[in-house]
Design a protein around this motif. Sequence first.
Motif, PDB file in Angstrom:
ATOM      1  N   TYR A  18       5.894  45.506 -40.409  1.00  0.00           N
ATOM      2  CA  TYR A  18       7.340  45.318 -40.262  1.00  0.00           C
ATOM      3  C   TYR A  18       7.682  45.625 -38.805  1.00  0.00           C
ATOM      4  O   TYR A  18       7.577  46.767 -38.368  1.00  0.00           O
ATOM      5  CB  TYR A  18       8.102  46.242 -41.212  1.00  0.00           C
ATOM      6  CG  TYR A  18       7.862  45.930 -42.671  1.00  0.00           C
ATOM      7  CD1 TYR A  18       8.841  45.274 -43.426  1.00  0.00           C
ATOM      8  CD2 TYR A  18       6.670  46.272 -43.296  1.00  0.00           C
ATOM      9  CE1 TYR A  18       8.619  44.979 -44.762  1.00  0.00           C
ATOM     10  CE2 TYR A  18       6.437  45.971 -44.634  1.00  0.00           C
ATOM     11  CZ  TYR A  18       7.414  45.319 -45.356  1.00  0.00           C
ATOM     12  OH  TYR A  18       7.196  45.018 -46.679  1.00  0.00           O
ATOM     13  N   TYR A  19       8.077  44.591 -38.050  1.00  0.00           N
ATOM     14  CA  TYR A  19       8.318  44.733 -36.621  1.00  0.00           C
ATOM     15  C   TYR A  19       9.815  44.860 -36.325  1.00  0.00           C
ATOM     16  O   TYR A  19      10.620  44.035 -36.771  1.00  0.00           O
ATOM     17  CB  TYR A  19       7.767  43.536 -35.864  1.00  0.00           C
ATOM     18  CG  TYR A  19       6.252  43.446 -35.877  1.00  0.00           C
ATOM     19  CD1 TYR A  19       5.489  44.127 -34.939  1.00  0.00           C
ATOM     20  CD2 TYR A  19       5.587  42.675 -36.836  1.00  0.00           C
ATOM     21  CE1 TYR A  19       4.096  44.046 -34.949  1.00  0.00           C
ATOM     22  CE2 TYR A  19       4.204  42.594 -36.855  1.00  0.00           C
ATOM     23  CZ  TYR A  19       3.465  43.281 -35.912  1.00  0.00           C
ATOM     24  OH  TYR A  19       2.092  43.202 -35.940  1.00  0.00           O
ATOM     25  N   VAL A  20      10.165  45.873 -35.543  1.00  0.00           N
ATOM     26  CA  VAL A  20      11.541  46.086 -35.096  1.00  0.00           C
ATOM     27  C   VAL A  20      11.545  45.992 -33.576  1.00  0.00           C
ATOM     28  O   VAL A  20      10.948  46.826 -32.887  1.00  0.00           O
ATOM     29  CB  VAL A  20      12.064  47.466 -35.546  1.00  0.00           C
ATOM     30  CG1 VAL A  20      13.425  47.752 -34.929  1.00  0.00           C
ATOM     31  CG2 VAL A  20      12.137  47.531 -37.067  1.00  0.00           C
TER      32      VAL A  20
ATOM     33  N   ILE B 157      15.036  46.223 -44.053  1.00  0.00           N
ATOM     34  CA  ILE B 157      13.587  46.234 -44.252  1.00  0.00           C
ATOM     35  C   ILE B 157      13.258  46.553 -45.714  1.00  0.00           C
ATOM     36  O   ILE B 157      12.386  45.918 -46.326  1.00  0.00           O
ATOM     37  CB  ILE B 157      12.925  47.248 -43.296  1.00  0.00           C
ATOM     38  CG1 ILE B 157      12.907  46.669 -41.879  1.00  0.00           C
ATOM     39  CG2 ILE B 157      11.506  47.595 -43.751  1.00  0.00           C
ATOM     40  CD1 ILE B 157      12.365  47.605 -40.823  1.00  0.00           C
ATOM     41  N   ILE B 158      13.947  47.521 -46.288  1.00  0.00           N
ATOM     42  CA  ILE B 158      13.736  47.853 -47.703  1.00  0.00           C
ATOM     43  C   ILE B 158      14.085  46.657 -48.582  1.00  0.00           C
ATOM     44  O   ILE B 158      13.382  46.340 -49.549  1.00  0.00           O
ATOM     45  CB  ILE B 158      14.577  49.075 -48.106  1.00  0.00           C
ATOM     46  CG1 ILE B 158      14.067  50.332 -47.388  1.00  0.00           C
ATOM     47  CG2 ILE B 158      14.533  49.298 -49.620  1.00  0.00           C
ATOM     48  CD1 ILE B 158      14.987  51.514 -47.528  1.00  0.00           C
ATOM     49  N   GLN B 159      15.167  45.971 -48.235  1.00  0.00           N
ATOM     50  CA  GLN B 159      15.595  44.795 -48.999  1.00  0.00           C
ATOM     51  C   GLN B 159      14.509  43.725 -48.979  1.00  0.00           C
ATOM     52  O   GLN B 159      14.165  43.142 -50.016  1.00  0.00           O
ATOM     53  CB  GLN B 159      16.895  44.242 -48.404  1.00  0.00           C
ATOM     54  CG  GLN B 159      17.495  43.092 -49.172  1.00  0.00           C
ATOM     55  CD  GLN B 159      18.751  42.560 -48.493  1.00  0.00           C
ATOM     56  OE1 GLN B 159      18.699  42.046 -47.384  1.00  0.00           O
ATOM     57  NE2 GLN B 159      19.886  42.721 -49.160  1.00  0.00           N
ATOM     58  N   VAL B 160      13.933  43.467 -47.810  1.00  0.00           N
ATOM     59  CA  VAL B 160      12.859  42.470 -47.684  1.00  0.00           C
ATOM     60  C   VAL B 160      11.612  42.958 -48.408  1.00  0.00           C
ATOM     61  O   VAL B 160      10.959  42.193 -49.133  1.00  0.00           O
ATOM     62  CB  VAL B 160      12.558  42.202 -46.192  1.00  0.00           C
ATOM     63  CG1 VAL B 160      11.297  41.356 -46.041  1.00  0.00           C
ATOM     64  CG2 VAL B 160      13.731  41.513 -45.528  1.00  0.00           C
ATOM     65  N   LYS B 161      11.276  44.210 -48.217  1.00  0.00           N
ATOM     66  CA  LYS B 161      10.066  44.784 -48.812  1.00  0.00           C
ATOM     67  C   LYS B 161      10.082  44.688 -50.335  1.00  0.00           C
ATOM     68  O   LYS B 161       9.052  44.441 -50.963  1.00  0.00           O
ATOM     69  CB  LYS B 161       9.945  46.244 -48.379  1.00  0.00           C
ATOM     70  CG  LYS B 161       8.755  47.004 -48.941  1.00  0.00           C
ATOM     71  CD  LYS B 161       8.689  48.388 -48.291  1.00  0.00           C
ATOM     72  CE  LYS B 161       7.611  49.254 -48.928  1.00  0.00           C
ATOM     73  NZ  LYS B 161       8.018  49.732 -50.257  1.00  0.00           N
ATOM     74  N   ASN B 162      11.245  44.853 -50.926  1.00  0.00           N
ATOM     75  CA  ASN B 162      11.348  44.868 -52.388  1.00  0.00           C
ATOM     76  C   ASN B 162      11.831  43.547 -52.976  1.00  0.00           C
ATOM     77  O   ASN B 162      12.127  43.472 -54.165  1.00  0.00           O
ATOM     78  CB  ASN B 162      12.288  45.993 -52.829  1.00  0.00           C
ATOM     79  CG  ASN B 162      11.751  47.368 -52.475  1.00  0.00           C
ATOM     80  OD1 ASN B 162      10.551  47.557 -52.350  1.00  0.00           O
ATOM     81  ND2 ASN B 162      12.645  48.334 -52.302  1.00  0.00           N
ATOM     82  N   SER B 163      11.897  42.500 -52.151  1.00  0.00           N
ATOM     83  CA  SER B 163      12.437  41.224 -52.633  1.00  0.00           C
ATOM     84  C   SER B 163      11.447  40.448 -53.496  1.00  0.00           C
ATOM     85  O   SER B 163      11.835  39.570 -54.250  1.00  0.00           O
ATOM     86  CB  SER B 163      12.876  40.351 -51.449  1.00  0.00           C
ATOM     87  OG  SER B 163      11.760  40.051 -50.617  1.00  0.00           O
TER      88      SER B 163
END
Length: 338
Positions: A144-146, A223-229
Amino acid sequence: MYRGIYEALELQGKVKSAVLLDGTHMGSRCMVKNGKCVDLTGNDTDWKPFEKDILEAEETGTFRVGETTVFVELYLKNPHLVILGGGHVSRPCAHLGKMLGFHVTVMDDREDFVTKEKFPDADELITGSFEDLDKFIPRYENAYYVIVTRGHAGDTMCVRQIFERPYSYLGMIGSKNKVRVTREKLLEEGFGQKLLDTLHAPIGLPIGGKLPEEVAVSIMAQIIQVKNSHAGVYCDQKVEDAVLSGREGVMMTIVKQSGSSPRGIGSKMFVEAPDRTAGSIGGGSVEFLAMQHCANVSVTETAVYELSQESAASIGMICGGRVEVLFEKTGNRLLHNL
């Protein structure tokens, strides 16, 4: 078979595998490597008819290809948070990332911006030119890149290089105008619109954050939203350890589920003997019956179990459910005393 999956998972953090649940090549399993399905079972299976659907699958589950049922598993483990830029927003991002279970790396081209005093929670601090990103940060599937560098040039340089590697998330900070200019430049350089659409910019959920800490919360929330999608396989460390230690037995996996059941699709249990197991597919009568069935498993097969109203009530469920379990023999030694 499973050893190769777990070894790749340790290196990449993300692995996609698939198994055929019926048809001529029932039990054949593959793993996706470099955009292709690589057979793991030595059954001389032609994966080309299934490859497109397997590659496009984004979560764990079953689908049909012609007359064949395919079960795809997305294994996820050890997510890496890579923060490019060591400014004010980076510090709370690193703190939140570590709190959320990420391996945290912070990189900046200024040595005094990536110190342990400023980033006590970071697992890795890197000083170097963003132009040489590939030299400092290895490719990793579950990354996960920021991007929060100090300027437009650094941001674009990072995006350009990350587009050439796998990632689970890519976000870039900046105003709408800055983001627009960056997108136009990257389009001119030949990066496609589909790829550009994977870039979260401006970064973070729109919660109106102003302070660095508030912006960090919006970034990590996205990021959490994407990770758990997408549904993945929960990787039980005890199951992985059993496989990597070379133990032989039967791997049980829930491949379908309806109604209420204690464990979801992708849950695994490794059975070597009645008193030597790892993981769980839910406990209770279903797990008990499935364990008994292990003694009769020769290679690969499936079985359906009903969770009755009485059984459901005994473990606190409101209503019964139905699960289909996949049994895969690992190793050649037969199970005894099951």
